[in-house]
Write an enzyme that holds these catalytic residues in place. Structure first.
Site, short mmCIF file in Angstrom:
data_model
loop_
_atom_site.label_atom_id
_atom_site.label_comp_id
_atom_site.label_asym_id
_atom_site.label_seq_id
_atom_site.Cartn_x
_atom_site.Cartn_y
_atom_site.Cartn_z
N GLU A 1 0.39 2.61 1.51
CA GLU A 1 -1.05 2.41 1.77
C GLU A 1 -1.22 1.86 3.19
OE1 GLU A 1 -2.44 -1.22 -0.13
OE2 GLU A 1 -4.49 -0.47 -0.30
N ASN B 1 -10.64 3.24 2.29
CA ASN B 1 -9.18 3.09 2.25
C ASN B 1 -8.67 4.41 1.66
OD1 ASN B 1 -6.53 2.40 1.77
ND2 ASN B 1 -7.00 0.38 0.93
N LYS C 1 -9.77 5.22 -2.04
CA LYS C 1 -9.44 4.19 -3.04
C LYS C 1 -10.68 3.73 -3.82
CE LYS C 1 -6.90 -0.24 -3.23
NZ LYS C 1 -6.15 -1.19 -2.37
N GLU D 1 -10.70 -6.46 1.11
CA GLU D 1 -10.95 -5.01 0.94
C GLU D 1 -12.39 -4.74 0.52
OE1 GLU D 1 -8.05 -2.20 -0.60
OE2 GLU D 1 -6.74 -3.90 -1.00
N CYS E 1 -2.56 1.72 -4.32
CA CYS E 1 -2.27 0.32 -4.61
C CYS E 1 -2.90 -0.21 -5.89
CB CYS E 1 -2.60 -0.58 -3.42
SG CYS E 1 -1.82 -2.19 -3.61
N ASN F 1 0.36 -2.31 -0.80
CA ASN F 1 0.63 -3.55 -0.06
C ASN F 1 0.33 -4.67 -1.04
OD1 ASN F 1 0.61 -3.30 3.27
ND2 ASN F 1 -0.46 -1.62 2.28
N1 CDV Z 1 -3.63 -3.60 -1.58
C1 CDV Z 1 -3.87 -3.94 -2.86
O1 CDV Z 1 -4.64 -3.28 -3.56
N2 CDV Z 1 -3.23 -5.05 -3.34
C2 CDV Z 1 -3.45 -5.59 -4.66
C3 CDV Z 1 -3.27 -7.07 -4.68
C4 CDV Z 1 -4.30 -7.78 -3.88
C5 CDV Z 1 -3.34 -7.61 -6.09
C6 CDV Z 1 -2.52 -4.96 -5.68
O2 CDV Z 1 -3.01 -4.61 -6.76
O3 CDV Z 1 -1.31 -4.88 -5.46
#
Ligand code: CDV
Length: 311
Positions: A47, A110, A127, A146, A172, A197
């Site tokens: 990501e 995103n 996203k 975000e 993510c 991430n």
């Molecule tokens: N980049 C993300 O979406 N990270 C989230 C963290 C913040 C919980 C994740 O679900 O990994």
């Protein structure tokens, strides 16, 4: 007959805030070349793979935020990645911050794309599950803004025919939600690619910190099995600008088993020969949706957002 797609999970180590796009792209190209040397058809990057994970900072001005966004894809600085992919005949998935004029206004998402072996974008995803918060919360060790910097994605979860199979993607936090995969499962998805991430420390729930790696694999392995699909989950990992990010990038079979896994928190490529025909044995039996799902009993899932206690 089997349909083998050789896939590389191209984990990235930290990207410093001072790192330029050309510096990052040269790291991506090195991983793509490694992938080619191992016979990969497709390489999956994380990501927001072109910059540091900037939502960890509260920025006062839009100009500061804008430096992390791409206005064209490929643009002058990302074209070398597409050019090299075309030369090598290797496709890729990559996440990046997208700024676009749509519906007459500036919008930011995103985003991730799938690029085929000819260097052509064949699918785009924005996203949907944006974690974190929209306002500055100085009590946190680091921000997760975000909800401030991106809009909720507006493209659903598309599944496209590419690499001789049915390919989907998410990003993510999406990987933690069963709805993400089921929407793609209902389109017959055979491989879900995703980048992440994930900080080791979760400021609102530090009691979860010790469980980060477990939860990462738990959600992706169960989703692979429950939807009869391959899942390729790829981290940006390591200590990035003082913030520790988990690694654990994996390639997961429709059996739910991990078949390849990164062992470092740096730039690292692992790969697997993924037989897309393995999906059928799950899609046609235990998870034959047409035969066994009971959607008339699932209405609450779309009609209700949060839990309502009526008992
Ligand atoms: N980049 C993300 O979406 N990270 C989230 C963290 C913040 C919980 C994740 O679900 O990994």
């Amino acid at each position: 007959m089997s349909r083998i797609v050789t896939v590389g999970a191209a984990q990235l180590g930290p990207i410093a805030r001072s790192e330029t796009r050309p510096q990052v792209v040269s790291r991506l190209v090195a991983l793509l070349e490694q992938g080619k040397s191992h016979g990969c058809d497709l390489v999956v990057f994380p990501e927001l793979a072109l910059t540091t994970f900037f939502p960890r900072w509260f920025f006062e001005t839009q100009d500061e935020v804008d430096q992390f966004f791409e206005r064209e894809m490929p643009g002058p600085e990302t074209a070398p990645l597409f050019d090299r992919a075309r030369e090598l005949g290797v496709g890729f998935y990559i996440g990046y911050a997208e700024a676009v004029i749509e519906e007459g206004r500036e919008r930011r998402f995103n985003t991730s794309i799938i690029v085929d072996k000819d260097g052509k974008i064949v699918s785009k995803y924005r996203k949907i599950h944006l974690p974190g918060h929209a306002e500055h919360e100085p009590w946190r060790a680091f921000q997760h803004l975000e909800k401030r910097y991106f809009e909720t994605g507006n493209l659903g979860w598309p599944v496209v025919r590419a690499f001789d199979g049915l390919m989907g993607m998410c990003i993510c936090n999406d990987r933690r939600w069963p709805e993400t995969y089921r929407v793609m499962g209902l389109q017959g998805v055979e491989m879900v690619m995703l980048g992440y991430n994930t900080p080791v420390h979760n400021p609102p729930a530090p009691e979860h910190d010790r469980l980060g790696d477990f939860h990462n694999h738990l959600v992706m392995q169960s989703a692979a099995y429950q939807n009869g699909t391959w899942v390729v989950g790829v981290a940006k990992a390591g200590k990035e600008e003082g913030c520790d990010l988990i690694g654990g990038s994996v390639i997961i079979a429709p059996t739910g088993e991990i078949v390849a896994r990164c062992v470092t928190t740096g730039d690292e490529l692992v790969f697997a020969r993924c037989d897309l025909d393995l999906c059928a044995s799950f899609k046609n039996t235990i998870f034959n949706f047409a035969m066994h799902r009971e959607p008339q009993h699932y209405k609450m899932i779309v009609e209700r957002k949060g839990a309502v206690i009526s008992a």
